[in-house]
Scaffold this motif. Structure first.
Motif, PDB file in Angstrom:
ATOM      1  N   LEU A  45       0.915  -1.214  -0.142  1.00 41.74           N
ATOM      2  CA  LEU A  45      -0.099   0.175  -0.139  1.00 41.74           C
ATOM      3  C   LEU A  45       0.758   1.148   0.205  1.00 41.74           C
ATOM      4  N   ILE A  46       0.396   2.136  -0.985  1.00 38.92           N
ATOM      5  CA  ILE A  46       1.431   3.311  -1.034  1.00 38.92           C
ATOM      6  C   ILE A  46       0.240   4.430  -0.548  1.00 38.92           C
ATOM      7  N   MET A  47       0.516   4.960   0.672  1.00 37.82           N
ATOM      8  CA  MET A  47      -0.709   5.858   1.288  1.00 37.82           C
ATOM      9  C   MET A  47      -0.287   7.299   1.379  1.00 37.82           C
ATOM     10  N   SER A  48      -1.237   8.041   1.218  1.00 31.22           N
ATOM     11  CA  SER A  48      -1.126   9.617   1.532  1.00 31.22           C
ATOM     12  C   SER A  48      -2.513  10.161   1.969  1.00 31.22           C
ATOM     13  N   SER A  49      -2.683  11.193   2.507  1.00 32.02           N
ATOM     14  CA  SER A  49      -3.956  11.742   3.139  1.00 32.02           C
ATOM     15  C   SER A  49      -4.060  13.017   2.148  1.00 32.02           C
ATOM     16  N   SER A  50      -5.301  13.485   1.875  1.00 27.63           N
ATOM     17  CA  SER A  50      -5.335  14.638   1.292  1.00 27.63           C
ATOM     18  C   SER A  50      -5.900  15.782   2.117  1.00 27.63           C
ATOM     19  N   ASP A  51      -5.994  15.575   3.630  1.00 30.56           N
ATOM     20  CA  ASP A  51      -6.457  16.436   4.385  1.00 30.56           C
ATOM     21  C   ASP A  51      -5.750  16.293   5.749  1.00 30.56           C
ATOM     22  N   VAL A  52      -6.250  15.500   6.940  1.00 31.07           N
ATOM     23  CA  VAL A  52      -5.701  15.426   7.924  1.00 31.07           C
ATOM     24  C   VAL A  52      -5.103  14.151   8.234  1.00 31.07           C
ATOM     25  N   LEU A  53      -4.543  13.734   9.563  1.00 30.86           N
ATOM     26  CA  LEU A  53      -3.977  12.322   9.611  1.00 30.86           C
ATOM     27  C   LEU A  53      -5.119  11.331   9.663  1.00 30.86           C
ATOM     28  N   HIS A  54      -4.861  10.146   9.187  1.00 24.99           N
ATOM     29  CA  HIS A  54      -5.643   9.065   9.223  1.00 24.99           C
ATOM     30  C   HIS A  54      -4.573   7.948   9.606  1.00 24.99           C
ATOM     31  N   SER A  55      -5.245   6.895   9.792  1.00 23.54           N
ATOM     32  CA  SER A  55      -4.421   5.568  10.085  1.00 23.54           C
ATOM     33  C   SER A  55      -5.205   4.370   9.461  1.00 23.54           C
ATOM     34  N   PHE A  56      -4.213   3.451   8.450  1.00 21.30           N
ATOM     35  CA  PHE A  56      -4.941   2.388   8.028  1.00 21.30           C
ATOM     36  C   PHE A  56      -4.826   1.316   8.748  1.00 21.30           C
ATOM     37  N   TYR A  57      -6.003   0.539   9.407  1.00 14.80           N
ATOM     38  CA  TYR A  57      -5.883  -0.477  10.397  1.00 14.80           C
ATOM     39  C   TYR A  57      -6.794  -1.713   9.859  1.00 14.80           C
ATOM     40  N   ILE A  58      -6.287  -2.712   9.565  1.00 10.50           N
ATOM     41  CA  ILE A  58      -7.026  -3.922   9.501  1.00 10.50           C
ATOM     42  C   ILE A  58      -6.767  -4.850  10.316  1.00 10.50           C
ATOM     43  N   PRO A  59      -7.685  -5.291  11.470  1.00 12.15           N
ATOM     44  CA  PRO A  59      -7.110  -5.926  12.670  1.00 12.15           C
ATOM     45  C   PRO A  59      -6.997  -7.348  12.121  1.00 12.15           C
ATOM     46  N   ALA A  60      -7.871  -7.921  11.264  1.00 12.08           N
ATOM     47  CA  ALA A  60      -7.584  -9.173  10.968  1.00 12.08           C
ATOM     48  C   ALA A  60      -6.309  -9.674  10.159  1.00 12.08           C
ATOM     49  N   PHE A  61      -5.544  -8.479   9.564  1.00 16.19           N
ATOM     50  CA  PHE A  61      -4.436  -8.377   9.051  1.00 16.19           C
ATOM     51  C   PHE A  61      -3.253  -8.228   9.846  1.00 16.19           C
ATOM     52  N   ARG A  62      -3.772  -7.524  11.276  1.00 13.35           N
ATOM     53  CA  ARG A  62      -2.647  -7.032  12.095  1.00 13.35           C
ATOM     54  C   ARG A  62      -1.823  -5.908  11.665  1.00 13.35           C
ATOM     55  N   ILE A  63      -2.374  -5.308  10.657  1.00 13.61           N
ATOM     56  CA  ILE A  63      -1.459  -3.836  10.207  1.00 13.61           C
ATOM     57  C   ILE A  63      -2.187  -2.620  10.379  1.00 13.61           C
ATOM     58  N   LYS A  64      -1.156  -1.762  10.778  1.00 21.62           N
ATOM     59  CA  LYS A  64      -1.539  -0.591  10.878  1.00 21.62           C
ATOM     60  C   LYS A  64      -0.698   0.556  10.586  1.00 21.62           C
ATOM     61  N   ARG A  65      -0.817   1.519   9.854  1.00 23.60           N
ATOM     62  CA  ARG A  65       0.200   2.608   9.411  1.00 23.60           C
ATOM     63  C   ARG A  65      -0.624   3.990   9.475  1.00 23.60           C
ATOM     64  N   ASP A  66      -0.066   5.043   9.752  1.00 20.32           N
ATOM     65  CA  ASP A  66      -0.880   6.326   9.624  1.00 20.32           C
ATOM     66  C   ASP A  66      -0.468   6.869   8.271  1.00 20.32           C
ATOM     67  N   VAL A  67      -1.772   7.629   7.667  1.00 22.19           N
ATOM     68  CA  VAL A  67      -1.781   8.027   6.430  1.00 22.19           C
ATOM     69  C   VAL A  67      -1.694   9.703   6.967  1.00 22.19           C
ATOM     70  N   VAL A  68      -0.394  10.093   6.258  1.00 25.33           N
ATOM     71  CA  VAL A  68      -0.250  11.482   6.685  1.00 25.33           C
ATOM     72  C   VAL A  68      -0.039  12.326   5.289  1.00 25.33           C
ATOM     73  N   PRO A  69      -0.804  13.640   5.474  1.00 24.06           N
ATOM     74  CA  PRO A  69      -0.661  14.481   4.369  1.00 24.06           C
ATOM     75  C   PRO A  69       0.679  15.146   3.799  1.00 24.06           C
ATOM     76  N   GLY A  70       1.021  15.161   2.775  1.00 26.67           N
ATOM     77  CA  GLY A  70       2.447  15.710   2.322  1.00 26.67           C
ATOM     78  C   GLY A  70       3.418  14.653   2.481  1.00 26.67           C
ATOM     79  N   MET A  71       3.212  13.336   2.623  1.00 28.62           N
ATOM     80  CA  MET A  71       4.035  12.259   2.439  1.00 28.62           C
ATOM     81  C   MET A  71       3.303  11.040   2.054  1.00 28.62           C
TER      82      MET A  71
END
Lengths: 557, 343
Positions: free
Chosen positions: B136-162
């Protein structure tokens, strides 16, 4: 004793001047430079904040009892949980123990007449009041829904009330710094003759370590707030990516203050627990210097671990590695405290009076809080648990199960000395049971919610989480009931409590050597300290209950 | 074949990394349970054994530097193990295999947009292939979000500007879709009336969720191809409509999330301007200028929302919708829908 004799005894006791009755006007309270009165004013103010923050918590738990909208919208909910966090952290838990119990007892424990800078002490109380008023004005006039962490860019895109709120936090920070400067100066310069560093009560060591952290960490918060202002006012990109800033930088700044703040919250609580365990076991704290130094170690380590709040933030994996390793080290001084407390119980003469119940609850709950920190410090498990209810439960075990329980224990323990009145032990035990059962019901369930994948700060949730949310809410009501009962118990004690003896618990601590309530200048004469505050083996039973004050009076004569 | 079930503590394990995370979690869990029982066990035992009794005095406290050093240093062994094995797995979870399928993720208040390698776009739902690593190559178009799928045990913040990245490899096809949560607080619109999952999906932080479906690799290829084709023309259920483009535009209005901020009721202008009276009207802007709303104005307002800000909406930050997110054909459909709203 006949009623007439009792009345005479009461009248004589009233004639003994103490800090409460030597002046009675309102002005004598508002402009007092007496650390005891300032401490009481802090206690009243911070306890009011606790009740307000607790009310917000009950609103949150009521909304979350069932899925879907119950009686507030997502927008209102976000404001309510923000208020809960901000009020509890900044208005209650940071100032309550140092400002309230610390102000009252630190100078007495040192055998000093007051803190080093009494006027500065009053000033710092009023700064706290101004900061609180600013915060409440910001809350009432604005729309603050950012969470107590104020993460950018969400917080800077909202209206200016967030700036007012952070301004309030900035002002409150000054109050902390001034109190801390005062404590450090007092501990260094105003110890009674014979009170060496190795004889300092551990509550004083805790307050000392806290003060060091406050002085070093709080300015960073001020810098952060200043940068938020500069960004907003001059559109210079610092944190906002649309201006070329970096939102993760804000998290570094924020946690560089707020993680040490966690130690500002817990260290004084640990200090109280030391006093309680020693008094109610009649035994010196095992490994005194290790316990004292573990407070200093926690305070210093607290500066090196802020990145563990940011393992999923997009920070580099190598930074995460370093922060994970350093965070693991926090377990060492925490463990040292727990093990030494157990070793103190061993061979003691343990009484289970209400303050001791809180101390033992602290050991159990803080242990859970500490152990649940392990999967959060371990990188791979933190990825799953971060920003879920597991984290919510973890820090409530540390902050409530730790600090609030210690605060309540300290309040019970020192209540007779502060007010000159006893409270009802039966009510205290019932209230303790409600608090203990309610707290665990509320937050044990939240560990499971979190490990099952329920994210935090959610207004609504899927049906599978409902039974646990319902259980958690019921726990919160029980906890709330316990707190209300404590308030009632203390009010009842003020109105018709029995007169407290000088040393109701038979403690060897220095603060019990003075009159109850204390003399306006703490001691009629400066005490000469000839033993440590926990040297029970040097005291006879009679000395514990009655001996020390006579000794001091004799010197006076 | 039945899907793996979760345990009392943990959701089902549906990715290659999940068993590793859970083993670590359960190890720490049992260490914690044993430590807790030992500590509270000794505490209760001492409290009972050394309870205060007449004529019994506390033993004077001794000192043992050896004991102090033992309990200061011995936890280090466990801590070093936790750190090391936690970090090793973390590195594995952080570095995607080279052959991973790349899916672009955009977080925006309060929706998820996914772009498959062939350009097919999905919003608030995502299909992924079983047994293939997905990066996943993630970015945010506004504020911070975080991509979290419990069944996959992954979480990563989605950050504007990077960009931030994460990866997973699903191990089972799903019967019921899995949930993707936003784990980083991202707010709610002011004055929203409810915001619950049932009343207003994708309207605030707690409803910023997406449905994840795991299918066979063949079905994945077929579906994303189909999605791409469909993105270029009105959907089948608009066939036979008098104005298929406007019909498509109306569907996009909800599926692309426009509905979260723009009403079609002329009286409701929250948080963005209503679409009811836009087409052909003279629009007055914050800077004092004005323009008649034509095709170019609407295209510009979608691609560069900040170029012309309607008077009174200076505080609203609409994210831009680029060609990838909203292809030209879909912009045409939205324009057709706006025209229809004026009729």
């Amino acid at each position: 004793m006949s009623t007439a004799a009792e009345a005479t005894a009461a009248a004589t006791a009233d004639q003994v001047p103490n800090y409460l009755n030597h002046e009675r006007s309102i002005k004598s309270w508002l402009f007092t430079v007496d650390h005891k009165r300032i401490g009481l004013m802090y206690l009243v103010a911070t306890f009011a904040a606790l009740l307000l923050g607790g009310f917000m918590a009950l609103l949150v738990r009521t909304e979350l009892m069932l899925p879907g909208k119950q009686w507030m919208s997502a927008d209102t909910y976000n404001q309510v949980f923000t208020l809960h966090g901000a009020i509890m952290v900044f208005l209650f838990i940071i100032p309550a123990i140092p400002g309230g119990l610390g102000n009252f007892f630190l100078p007495i424990m040192l055998g000093a007449k007051d803190v080093a800078f009494p006027k500065l002490n009053l000033f710092s109380f009023y700064i706290y009041v101004i900061g609180s008023v600013l915060a409440i004005v910001a809350i009432l006039s604005g729309h603050i829904d950012t969470g107590w962490t104020f993460y950018t860019p969400y917080s800077t895109r909202a209206d200016n009330s967030v700036l007012w709120m952070t301004m309030a936090v900035f002002v409150l920070g000054f109050s902390s710094i001034l109190t801390a400067v005062n404590f450090i100066a007092t501990v260094h310069t105003m110890r009674a003759p014979g009170l060496t560093w190795k004889r300092l009560p551990l509550f004083v060591w805790g307050a000392y370590a806290t003060s060091v952290v406050q002085i070093l960490a709080t300015p960073v918060l001020a810098i952060t707030v200043l940068m938020l202002f500069v960004e907003k006012a001059f559109e210079i990109g610092i944190f906002d990516p649309s201006l070329g800033g970096d939102p993760i930088l804000f998290q570094h700044f924020f946690w560089f203050y707020s993680h040490p703040a966690v130690y500002i919250m817990i260290l004084p609580g640990m200090g109280i627990v030391n006093e309680l365990i020693a008094t109610f076991s009649r035994r010196a704290i095992f490994g005194y210097m290790f316990v004292a130094m573990s407070s200093i170690a926690l305070g210093l380590l607290g500066f090196l671990v802020w990145g563990h709040h940011m393992f999923t933030s997009g920070m580099s994996e190598y930074s995460a590695m370093v922060f994970s390793a350093l965070t693991m080290l926090v377990a060492i001084p925490s463990g040292v405290k727990i093990f030494n407390w157990l070793a103190t119980l061993y061979g003691g003469s343990i009484s289970l009076q209400s303050p001791m119940l809180y101390a033992l609850a602290f050991i159990a709950l803080f242990t859970i809080g500490g152990l649940t920190g392990l999967p959060l410090a371990t990188l791979i498990t933190d990825i799953h648990l971060h920003d879920t209810y597991f984290v919510v439960a973890h820090f409530h075990y540390v902050m409530v199960g730790g600090t609030v329980i210690a605060f309540l224990g300290g309040l019970h323990y020192w209540w007779p000395k502060m007010t000159g009145k006893m409270y009802s032990e039966t009510l205290a035990r019932i209230a303790f049971t409600l608090v203990f059962v309610g707290f665990n019901t509320t937050f044990l369930t939240q560990f499971v919610l979190g490990s099952q994948g329920m994210p935090r700060r959610y207004f609504d949730y899927q049906d599978q989480f409902q039974p646990l949310h319902m259980t958690s809410s019921f726990g919160a009501y029980i906890l709330g009931l316990g707190i209300v009962l404590i308030v009632w118990m203390f009010v009842r004690s003020l109105l018709k409590g029995e007169r407290a003896p000088e040393n109701p618990w038979g403690s060897a601590g220095f603060e019990w050597m003075t009159t109850t309530p204390p003399d306006p200048h703490n001691f009629p004469v400066t005490p000469v300290i000839e033993r440590g505050p926990y040297d029970y083996d040097l005291c006879t039973e009679e000395e514990l209950y009655t001996g020390f004050r006579k000794d001091l009076e004799a010197k006076k004569a | 074949m039945t899907a793996p079930k979760g345990t009392t503590q943990l959701p089902p394990q549906l990715s290659t990394i999940a068993p590793e995370v859970d083993d670590m979690y359960m190890f720490i869990y049992w260490v914690a349970v044993v430590s807790f029982l030992l500590i509270t066990g000794f505490m209760v035992y001492y409290v009972v054994k050394y309870r205060r009794r007449e004529g019994m005095k506390a033993e004077p406290t001794g000192h043992s530097t050896l004991i102090e050093l033992v309990w200061t240093l011995s936890p280090l062994i466990l801590l070093a193990y936790l750190f090391h094995s936690g970090f090793s797995s973390f590195v594995k979870a952080a570095v995607p295999p080279r052959d991973a399928i790349e899916i672009r993720v955009t977080g925006m208040q309060w929706s998820w947009v996914f772009e498959h390698p062939n350009g097919a776009i999905q919003q608030n739902e995502l299909i992924v292939p079983k047994g293939k690593p997905v990066k996943l190559i993630m970015s945010s178009s506004d504020v911070l979000h975080s991509f979290y799928i419990p069944a996959f045990r992954i979480k990563r913040d989605v950050v504007p500007g990077m960009y931030t990245t994460a990866w997973f490899e699903p191990t089972e096809e799903t019967q019921e879709p899995l949930t993707l949560f936003c784990a980083e607080y991202c707010g709610a619109p002011r004055g929203i009336s409810s915001g619950s999952l049932v009343d207003e999906p994708n309207s605030n932080h707690s409803t910023m969720i997406a449905a994840i479906t795991v299918v066979s690799p063949e079905e994945y290829d077929r579906t994303v191809h189909q999605l791409f084709i469909e993105s270029q023309k009105p959907p089948a259920d608009c066939d036979g409509n008098d104005d298929p483009m406007a019909c498509w535009g109306e569907k996009l209005y909800s599926s692309k999330g426009c509905v979260a901020c723009h009403s079609t009721n002329p009286a409701v202008n929250q948080p963005g301007p209503s679409w009811a009276l836009v087409w052909g009207e003279t629009r007055a802007f914050e800077d004092g200028s004005s323009v008649v709303a034509d095709e170019n104005y609407i295209l510009e307002s979608i691609r560069q929302p900040q170029a012309k800000i309607v008077k009174g909406f200076g505080n609203v930050n609409m994210p831009p919708y680029g060609e990838r997110n909203l292809p030209k054909a879909q912009v045409d459909a939205i324009i057709a829908y706006m025209k229809k709203l004026r009729q």
